[in-house]
Write a protein that holds these residues in place. Structure first.
Motif, PDB file in Angstrom:
ATOM      1  N   MET A  49       1.136  -1.050   0.296  1.00 45.65           N
ATOM      2  CA  MET A  49      -0.693  -0.119   0.564  1.00 45.65           C
ATOM      3  C   MET A  49       0.798   1.506   0.320  1.00 45.65           C
ATOM      4  O   MET A  49       0.322   2.408  -0.900  1.00 45.65           O
ATOM      5  CB  MET A  49      -0.560   0.128   1.337  1.00 45.65           C
ATOM      6  CG  MET A  49      -1.644   1.355   1.039  1.00 45.65           C
ATOM      7  SD  MET A  49      -3.000   1.068   2.780  1.00 45.65           S
ATOM      8  CE  MET A  49      -1.940   1.794   4.134  1.00 45.65           C
ATOM      9  N   LEU A  50       1.990   1.727   0.843  1.00 47.40           N
ATOM     10  CA  LEU A  50       3.445   2.794   1.044  1.00 47.40           C
ATOM     11  C   LEU A  50       3.956   2.600  -0.903  1.00 47.40           C
ATOM     12  O   LEU A  50       3.697   3.729  -0.838  1.00 47.40           O
ATOM     13  CB  LEU A  50       3.443   2.417   1.936  1.00 47.40           C
ATOM     14  CG  LEU A  50       5.054   3.607   1.987  1.00 47.40           C
ATOM     15  CD1 LEU A  50       4.385   4.424   2.956  1.00 47.40           C
ATOM     16  CD2 LEU A  50       5.704   2.771   3.122  1.00 47.40           C
ATOM     17  N   VAL A  51       4.061   1.432  -0.906  1.00 45.44           N
ATOM     18  CA  VAL A  51       4.764   2.622  -2.135  1.00 45.44           C
ATOM     19  C   VAL A  51       3.531   2.000  -3.644  1.00 45.44           C
ATOM     20  O   VAL A  51       4.309   3.330  -3.972  1.00 45.44           O
ATOM     21  CB  VAL A  51       5.426   0.719  -3.004  1.00 45.44           C
ATOM     22  CG1 VAL A  51       6.099   0.746  -4.486  1.00 45.44           C
ATOM     23  CG2 VAL A  51       6.411  -0.194  -1.864  1.00 45.44           C
ATOM     24  N   GLY A  52       2.769   2.037  -3.424  1.00 48.86           N
ATOM     25  CA  GLY A  52       1.484   2.033  -4.106  1.00 48.86           C
ATOM     26  C   GLY A  52       1.210   2.995  -4.122  1.00 48.86           C
ATOM     27  O   GLY A  52       1.301   4.553  -5.109  1.00 48.86           O
ATOM     28  N   GLU A  53       1.135   4.688  -3.105  1.00 46.39           N
ATOM     29  CA  GLU A  53       0.634   5.145  -2.446  1.00 46.39           C
ATOM     30  C   GLU A  53       1.404   6.541  -3.341  1.00 46.39           C
ATOM     31  O   GLU A  53       1.582   6.987  -3.587  1.00 46.39           O
ATOM     32  CB  GLU A  53       0.156   5.462  -1.038  1.00 46.39           C
ATOM     33  CG  GLU A  53      -0.050   6.757  -1.088  1.00 46.39           C
ATOM     34  CD  GLU A  53       0.230   6.879   0.938  1.00 46.39           C
ATOM     35  OE1 GLU A  53       0.141   8.456   1.052  1.00 46.39           O
ATOM     36  OE2 GLU A  53       0.496   6.630   1.301  1.00 46.39           O
ATOM     37  N   LEU A  54       2.911   6.483  -2.578  1.00 45.98           N
ATOM     38  CA  LEU A  54       4.399   6.722  -3.223  1.00 45.98           C
ATOM     39  C   LEU A  54       4.693   7.207  -4.653  1.00 45.98           C
ATOM     40  O   LEU A  54       4.491   7.501  -5.292  1.00 45.98           O
ATOM     41  CB  LEU A  54       5.502   6.765  -2.033  1.00 45.98           C
ATOM     42  CG  LEU A  54       4.620   6.594  -0.441  1.00 45.98           C
ATOM     43  CD1 LEU A  54       6.738   6.337   0.264  1.00 45.98           C
ATOM     44  CD2 LEU A  54       4.709   8.507  -0.426  1.00 45.98           C
ATOM     45  N   SER A  55       4.599   5.937  -5.144  1.00 42.51           N
ATOM     46  CA  SER A  55       4.758   5.806  -6.962  1.00 42.51           C
ATOM     47  C   SER A  55       3.936   6.987  -7.165  1.00 42.51           C
ATOM     48  O   SER A  55       4.474   7.397  -8.428  1.00 42.51           O
ATOM     49  CB  SER A  55       4.707   4.098  -7.012  1.00 42.51           C
ATOM     50  OG  SER A  55       5.068   3.137  -6.681  1.00 42.51           O
ATOM     51  N   VAL A  56       2.704   6.864  -7.203  1.00 43.69           N
ATOM     52  CA  VAL A  56       1.705   7.234  -7.375  1.00 43.69           C
ATOM     53  C   VAL A  56       1.750   9.299  -7.601  1.00 43.69           C
ATOM     54  O   VAL A  56       2.016   9.994  -8.220  1.00 43.69           O
ATOM     55  CB  VAL A  56       0.388   7.263  -7.780  1.00 43.69           C
ATOM     56  CG1 VAL A  56      -0.748   8.539  -7.558  1.00 43.69           C
ATOM     57  CG2 VAL A  56      -0.697   5.480  -7.717  1.00 43.69           C
ATOM     58  N   GLN A  57       1.948   9.363  -5.958  1.00 40.25           N
ATOM     59  CA  GLN A  57       2.487  10.678  -5.749  1.00 40.25           C
ATOM     60  C   GLN A  57       3.711  11.618  -5.777  1.00 40.25           C
ATOM     61  O   GLN A  57       3.491  12.758  -5.712  1.00 40.25           O
ATOM     62  CB  GLN A  57       1.768  10.665  -3.898  1.00 40.25           C
ATOM     63  CG  GLN A  57       0.992  10.296  -3.728  1.00 40.25           C
ATOM     64  CD  GLN A  57       0.879  11.552  -2.176  1.00 40.25           C
ATOM     65  OE1 GLN A  57       1.216  11.343  -0.927  1.00 40.25           O
ATOM     66  NE2 GLN A  57      -0.614  10.598  -1.697  1.00 40.25           N
ATOM     67  N   ASP A  58       4.915  10.980  -5.950  1.00 40.96           N
ATOM     68  CA  ASP A  58       6.282  11.177  -6.147  1.00 40.96           C
ATOM     69  C   ASP A  58       6.503  10.411  -7.330  1.00 40.96           C
ATOM     70  O   ASP A  58       7.276   9.236  -7.264  1.00 40.96           O
ATOM     71  CB  ASP A  58       6.204  10.780  -5.185  1.00 40.96           C
ATOM     72  CG  ASP A  58       7.918  11.673  -4.394  1.00 40.96           C
ATOM     73  OD1 ASP A  58       8.947  11.614  -5.264  1.00 40.96           O
ATOM     74  OD2 ASP A  58       7.911  13.244  -4.038  1.00 40.96           O
ATOM     75  N   ARG A  59       7.550  10.790  -8.207  1.00 43.87           N
ATOM     76  CA  ARG A  59       8.267  10.945  -9.600  1.00 43.87           C
ATOM     77  C   ARG A  59       8.983  10.284  -8.927  1.00 43.87           C
ATOM     78  O   ARG A  59       9.472   9.332  -9.373  1.00 43.87           O
ATOM     79  CB  ARG A  59       8.056  12.066 -10.418  1.00 43.87           C
ATOM     80  CG  ARG A  59       8.632  11.736 -11.550  1.00 43.87           C
ATOM     81  CD  ARG A  59       8.701  12.747 -12.627  1.00 43.87           C
ATOM     82  NE  ARG A  59       9.469  14.038 -12.178  1.00 43.87           N
ATOM     83  CZ  ARG A  59       9.276  14.901 -12.744  1.00 43.87           C
ATOM     84  NH1 ARG A  59       8.794  14.797 -13.942  1.00 43.87           N
ATOM     85  NH2 ARG A  59       9.689  15.980 -12.562  1.00 43.87           N
ATOM     86  N   ASP A  60       9.759  11.196  -8.234  1.00 45.40           N
ATOM     87  CA  ASP A  60      11.659  10.956  -7.446  1.00 45.40           C
ATOM     88  C   ASP A  60      11.123   8.540  -6.576  1.00 45.40           C
ATOM     89  O   ASP A  60      12.129   8.453  -7.523  1.00 45.40           O
ATOM     90  CB  ASP A  60      11.917  11.510  -6.699  1.00 45.40           C
ATOM     91  CG  ASP A  60      12.474  12.888  -7.367  1.00 45.40           C
ATOM     92  OD1 ASP A  60      12.728  13.165  -8.627  1.00 45.40           O
ATOM     93  OD2 ASP A  60      12.150  13.657  -7.208  1.00 45.40           O
ATOM     94  N   PHE A  61      10.531   8.723  -6.161  1.00 41.21           N
ATOM     95  CA  PHE A  61       9.613   7.631  -5.547  1.00 41.21           C
ATOM     96  C   PHE A  61      10.169   6.535  -6.356  1.00 41.21           C
ATOM     97  O   PHE A  61      10.641   5.417  -6.482  1.00 41.21           O
ATOM     98  CB  PHE A  61       9.137   7.982  -4.621  1.00 41.21           C
ATOM     99  CG  PHE A  61       8.347   6.542  -3.725  1.00 41.21           C
ATOM    100  CD1 PHE A  61       9.494   5.723  -2.401  1.00 41.21           C
ATOM    101  CD2 PHE A  61       8.059   5.658  -4.314  1.00 41.21           C
ATOM    102  CE1 PHE A  61       8.971   5.116  -1.785  1.00 41.21           C
ATOM    103  CE2 PHE A  61       7.776   3.648  -3.834  1.00 41.21           C
ATOM    104  CZ  PHE A  61       8.259   3.808  -2.960  1.00 41.21           C
ATOM    105  N   ARG A  62       8.672   6.707  -7.862  1.00 39.12           N
ATOM    106  CA  ARG A  62       8.313   6.021  -8.878  1.00 39.12           C
ATOM    107  C   ARG A  62      10.093   5.435  -9.996  1.00 39.12           C
ATOM    108  O   ARG A  62      10.390   4.352 -10.115  1.00 39.12           O
ATOM    109  CB  ARG A  62       7.432   6.396  -9.434  1.00 39.12           C
ATOM    110  CG  ARG A  62       7.457   5.863 -10.644  1.00 39.12           C
ATOM    111  CD  ARG A  62       5.963   6.271 -11.198  1.00 39.12           C
ATOM    112  NE  ARG A  62       6.016   7.380 -11.874  1.00 39.12           N
ATOM    113  CZ  ARG A  62       5.315   7.989 -11.310  1.00 39.12           C
ATOM    114  NH1 ARG A  62       4.886   8.355 -10.659  1.00 39.12           N
ATOM    115  NH2 ARG A  62       5.897   9.646 -12.674  1.00 39.12           N
ATOM    116  N   ARG A  63      10.832   6.641  -9.238  1.00 37.90           N
ATOM    117  CA  ARG A  63      12.054   6.372 -10.612  1.00 37.90           C
ATOM    118  C   ARG A  63      13.124   5.470  -8.864  1.00 37.90           C
ATOM    119  O   ARG A  63      13.289   4.664 -10.237  1.00 37.90           O
ATOM    120  CB  ARG A  63      12.417   7.751 -10.706  1.00 37.90           C
ATOM    121  CG  ARG A  63      14.142   7.230 -11.687  1.00 37.90           C
ATOM    122  CD  ARG A  63      14.568   8.893 -12.074  1.00 37.90           C
ATOM    123  NE  ARG A  63      14.107  10.191 -11.796  1.00 37.90           N
ATOM    124  CZ  ARG A  63      15.179  10.658 -10.850  1.00 37.90           C
ATOM    125  NH1 ARG A  63      16.209  10.234 -10.961  1.00 37.90           N
ATOM    126  NH2 ARG A  63      15.404  11.735 -10.092  1.00 37.90           N
TER     127      ARG A  63
END
Length: 282
Positions: A193-207
């Protein structure tokens, strides 16, 4: 089965809007939903790999299936179905009881009046803290319990994010530590859930999540620019609880005789004043 898998993936990505996936819609889409390249980017796999999956010319490993389930916002039943189509055992995410700080760690926190310290649990959830840690970072007690997560605050709390002089370095280390924890408990729904939320909200986290870097939480130095105390160079170290290795006490100190040491004492005095006192864990 391979054609069914491809049809299922295509159907789900076409039902997911760019906004739901955390992407910007450029207004030039001829068909609804996500492009193959976008799904591949969010899942940290190559476009060719994903295309082969949809075409039934490639079998997916379990970590890839987990990533696709996260990117495509699959329900638990849909996730199980995805694994079954791929000939894999999905397993069920293991729900665990909520963690609470071990009593001995809480007593240690209470005794550290001049040292900021907090207890982190699984997925960097903040389980407990002392008043000086709240004065240094944020008023944890004012946050809903589900938002008391260190990695989440590093990325999503603008005030905390602005304090780090070298935010990029700190944030990348947090992502690497979170990925290491996720590898130990891959079916924990909390980190999914945490990774999904941050992947959506933050481009740096996703990268950075896609970089697949891992790191243990051990020790280091943080430089903070605090609105009350000024610039602080703090050494941090980790104490793992023997009774529950999933709990770690993080303490931050400054070398005696340095300006950071003096400023930390000033911050401790400020935090002890009744008008600025922080509440303990709720």
């Amino acid at each position: 089965m391979s054609s069914e898998l491809g049809d299922f993936l295509k159907a789900r990505r076409r039902q997911l809007s760019p906004a739901e996936a955390g992407l910007v819609d450029d207004g030039r889409r001829r068909v609804p939903g996500l492009r193959r390249e976008e799904v591949a980017l969010l899942a940290s796999i190559s476009p060719d790999y994903y295309t082969r999956l949809e075409q039934g010319r490639r079998r997916a490993a379990e970590p890839v299936l987990d990533a696709l389930a996260r990117v495509l916002r699959l329900t638990e039943d849909e996730r199980v179905y995805l694994f079954e189509l791929s000939g894999k055992d999905a397993g069920r995410p293991r729900s665990r009881p909520a963690q609470r700080a071990q009593p001995q760690l809480q007593r240690l926190l209470d005794d550290l009046t001049n040292t900021p310290a907090l207890v982190l649990g699984r997925c960097t959830d903040i389980l407990a803290w002392n008043p000086l840690a709240a004065a240094l970072f944020t008023d944890f007690a004012a946050l809903p319990r589900e938002q008391r997560n260190f990695v989440r605050l590093v990325f999503c709390d603008t005030a905390m994010r602005a304090m780090y002089v070298d935010w990029d370095h700190v944030a990348r280390a947090c992502v690497a530590q979170l990925r290491m924890e996720a590898s130990r408990d891959p079916r924990n729904p909390r980190w999914m859930m945490l990774v999904g939320e941050l992947s959506v909200q933050d481009r740096d986290f996703r990268r950075w999540w896609g970089d697949h870097r891992v790191a243990e939480r051990t020790a280091g130095t943080k430089t903070l620019r605090h609105p009350v105390a000024g610039e602080l160079a703090l050494d941090w170290s980790t104490l793992t609880d023997a009774a529950d290795p999933d709990q770690q006490l993080i303490a931050l100190t400054a070398a005696p005789g340095t300006s950071s040491h003096d400023r930390l004492r000033l911050l401790a005095s400020w935090a002890a004043e009744p008008s600025t006192a922080r509440a303990g864990p709720a």
